[in-house]
Write a protein that holds these residues in place. Structure first.
Motif, PDB file in Angstrom:
ATOM      1  N   GLU A   1       4.327   5.248  -1.702  1.00  0.00           N
ATOM      2  CA  GLU A   1       5.135   6.465  -1.565  1.00  0.00           C
ATOM      3  C   GLU A   1       6.431   6.358  -2.370  1.00  0.00           C
ATOM      4  O   GLU A   1       6.866   7.329  -2.982  1.00  0.00           O
ATOM      5  CB  GLU A   1       5.417   6.774  -0.101  1.00  0.00           C
ATOM      6  CG  GLU A   1       4.208   7.293   0.649  1.00  0.00           C
ATOM      7  CD  GLU A   1       3.563   8.498  -0.025  1.00  0.00           C
ATOM      8  OE1 GLU A   1       4.285   9.464  -0.377  1.00  0.00           O
ATOM      9  OE2 GLU A   1       2.332   8.475  -0.243  1.00  0.00           O
ATOM     10  N   VAL A   2       7.024   5.175  -2.405  1.00  0.00           N
ATOM     11  CA  VAL A   2       8.225   4.958  -3.219  1.00  0.00           C
ATOM     12  C   VAL A   2       7.872   5.097  -4.697  1.00  0.00           C
ATOM     13  O   VAL A   2       8.592   5.739  -5.468  1.00  0.00           O
ATOM     14  CB  VAL A   2       8.856   3.579  -2.922  1.00  0.00           C
ATOM     15  CG1 VAL A   2       9.998   3.276  -3.883  1.00  0.00           C
ATOM     16  CG2 VAL A   2       9.339   3.511  -1.469  1.00  0.00           C
ATOM     17  N   LEU A   3       6.745   4.503  -5.083  1.00  0.00           N
ATOM     18  CA  LEU A   3       6.283   4.620  -6.469  1.00  0.00           C
ATOM     19  C   LEU A   3       6.013   6.081  -6.837  1.00  0.00           C
ATOM     20  O   LEU A   3       6.379   6.541  -7.922  1.00  0.00           O
ATOM     21  CB  LEU A   3       5.011   3.795  -6.687  1.00  0.00           C
ATOM     22  CG  LEU A   3       5.162   2.281  -6.657  1.00  0.00           C
ATOM     23  CD1 LEU A   3       3.796   1.613  -6.645  1.00  0.00           C
ATOM     24  CD2 LEU A   3       5.978   1.800  -7.838  1.00  0.00           C
ATOM     25  N   ARG A   4       5.406   6.822  -5.911  1.00  0.00           N
ATOM     26  CA  ARG A   4       5.094   8.234  -6.165  1.00  0.00           C
ATOM     27  C   ARG A   4       6.374   9.038  -6.369  1.00  0.00           C
ATOM     28  O   ARG A   4       6.482   9.830  -7.307  1.00  0.00           O
ATOM     29  CB  ARG A   4       4.278   8.821  -5.016  1.00  0.00           C
ATOM     30  CG  ARG A   4       3.780  10.234  -5.269  1.00  0.00           C
ATOM     31  CD  ARG A   4       2.969  10.756  -4.101  1.00  0.00           C
ATOM     32  NE  ARG A   4       3.765  10.908  -2.912  1.00  0.00           N
ATOM     33  CZ  ARG A   4       4.603  11.922  -2.685  1.00  0.00           C
ATOM     34  NH1 ARG A   4       4.757  12.864  -3.568  1.00  0.00           N
ATOM     35  NH2 ARG A   4       5.276  11.990  -1.554  1.00  0.00           N
TER      36      ARG A   4
ATOM     37  N   LYS B   1      -1.993   1.300  -3.846  1.00  0.00           N
ATOM     38  CA  LYS B   1      -1.900   1.218  -2.384  1.00  0.00           C
ATOM     39  C   LYS B   1      -2.478  -0.102  -1.892  1.00  0.00           C
ATOM     40  O   LYS B   1      -1.937  -0.716  -0.973  1.00  0.00           O
ATOM     41  CB  LYS B   1      -2.635   2.386  -1.725  1.00  0.00           C
ATOM     42  CG  LYS B   1      -1.916   3.700  -1.834  1.00  0.00           C
ATOM     43  CD  LYS B   1      -2.751   4.824  -1.229  1.00  0.00           C
ATOM     44  CE  LYS B   1      -2.116   6.170  -1.480  1.00  0.00           C
ATOM     45  NZ  LYS B   1      -2.972   7.283  -1.005  1.00  0.00           N
ATOM     46  N   GLY B   2      -3.586  -0.527  -2.510  1.00  0.00           N
ATOM     47  CA  GLY B   2      -4.204  -1.788  -2.119  1.00  0.00           C
ATOM     48  C   GLY B   2      -3.332  -2.991  -2.424  1.00  0.00           C
ATOM     49  O   GLY B   2      -3.242  -3.929  -1.635  1.00  0.00           O
ATOM     50  N   MET B   3      -2.676  -2.969  -3.569  1.00  0.00           N
ATOM     51  CA  MET B   3      -1.845  -4.106  -3.974  1.00  0.00           C
ATOM     52  C   MET B   3      -0.506  -4.142  -3.238  1.00  0.00           C
ATOM     53  O   MET B   3      -0.038  -5.211  -2.862  1.00  0.00           O
ATOM     54  CB  MET B   3      -1.587  -4.065  -5.481  1.00  0.00           C
ATOM     55  CG  MET B   3      -2.802  -4.386  -6.324  1.00  0.00           C
ATOM     56  SD  MET B   3      -2.440  -4.573  -8.101  1.00  0.00           S
ATOM     57  CE  MET B   3      -1.648  -3.056  -8.535  1.00  0.00           C
ATOM     58  N   TYR B   4       0.109  -2.958  -3.062  1.00  0.00           N
ATOM     59  CA  TYR B   4       1.485  -2.938  -2.559  1.00  0.00           C
ATOM     60  C   TYR B   4       1.650  -2.269  -1.203  1.00  0.00           C
ATOM     61  O   TYR B   4       2.731  -2.340  -0.615  1.00  0.00           O
ATOM     62  CB  TYR B   4       2.402  -2.239  -3.584  1.00  0.00           C
ATOM     63  CG  TYR B   4       2.356  -2.911  -4.926  1.00  0.00           C
ATOM     64  CD1 TYR B   4       2.868  -4.196  -5.100  1.00  0.00           C
ATOM     65  CD2 TYR B   4       1.783  -2.280  -6.025  1.00  0.00           C
ATOM     66  CE1 TYR B   4       2.810  -4.821  -6.335  1.00  0.00           C
ATOM     67  CE2 TYR B   4       1.733  -2.901  -7.260  1.00  0.00           C
ATOM     68  CZ  TYR B   4       2.239  -4.170  -7.412  1.00  0.00           C
ATOM     69  OH  TYR B   4       2.182  -4.797  -8.628  1.00  0.00           O
TER      70      TYR B   4
END
Length: 197
Positions: free
Chosen positions: A175-178, A166-169
């Motif tokens: 949420e897309v990654l999840r 979350k900090g990096m992106y």
């Protein structure tokens, strides 16, 4: 409601779980745990006798929670139950990353006495459930546990990385990654009805 839910011992184990998850066994101290609880170190020693005994209770409580999650998983078939378990584990790991962090800390802290690993009943129950599926019914324990560890490892790594991701992106990208992680997990669980061969 369980009558022991609010007992001092349960509260001590719960608080110690967070401290051990954050710091690991070696960096955590009874004095620090007692301070967080607002009690004396002697109060902890009264219930547990030593830091090692408290840590063992913390890991046993975690194992009991994980074992209960397998025993209470819903599904008409072993394949559905196993699929539900891993999807629930993924959700729970994201919602309560301290448990995941505690498992990883415990693995890092494990010494030669790991034959008494408190999570063994959980892993044994998970392996027994997986062996009931068509896909894994004929697999060796080595093949099965490597598959289980790949799934658990993926779930745990993603869960403990969520703050960093979350900090990096950003939260939206996370949420897309999840969602992508869940889709890949579902794909890994899709062939449980397949006959081995």
């Amino acid at each position: 409601m369980d009558q022991h839910t609010d007992s001092p011992k349960t509260r001590y184990i719960s608080t110690a779980s967070g401290v051990f998850a954050e710091k690991g066994y070696n960096a955590a101290s009874l004095a620090g745990i007692a301070d967080k609880l607002g009690v004396t170190k002697q109060a902890l020693l009264h219930f547990f006798g030593s830091k090692a005994a408290l840590y063992e209770e913390v890991l046993k409580a975690l194992s009991d929670r994980l074992l209960s999650s397998i025993q209470n998983v819903e599904g008409a078939s072993p394949e559905e139950q196993l699929r539900s378990f891993f999807l629930q584990l993924s959700t729970a790991s994201l919602e309560k990353p301290a448990d995941t962090q505690l498992v990883l800390r415990a693995l890092l802290d494990a010494q030669a006495s790991s034959e008494n690993w408190p999570l063994k009943p959980f892993l044994d129950a998970l392996g027994a459930l997986a062996h009931k599926t068509k896909r894994w019914s004929q697999a060796s324990d080595a093949e099965l546990f490597c598959w289980i560890y790949q799934l658990i490892g993926s779930i745990q790594h993603f869960a403990i990385s969520q703050v960093t991701l979350k900090g990096m992106y950003g939260a939206e990208a996370f949420e897309v990654l999840r969602e992508t992680h869940l889709a890949q997990l579902r794909a890994a669980l899709a062939d449980l009805e397949k006959d081995p061969g």
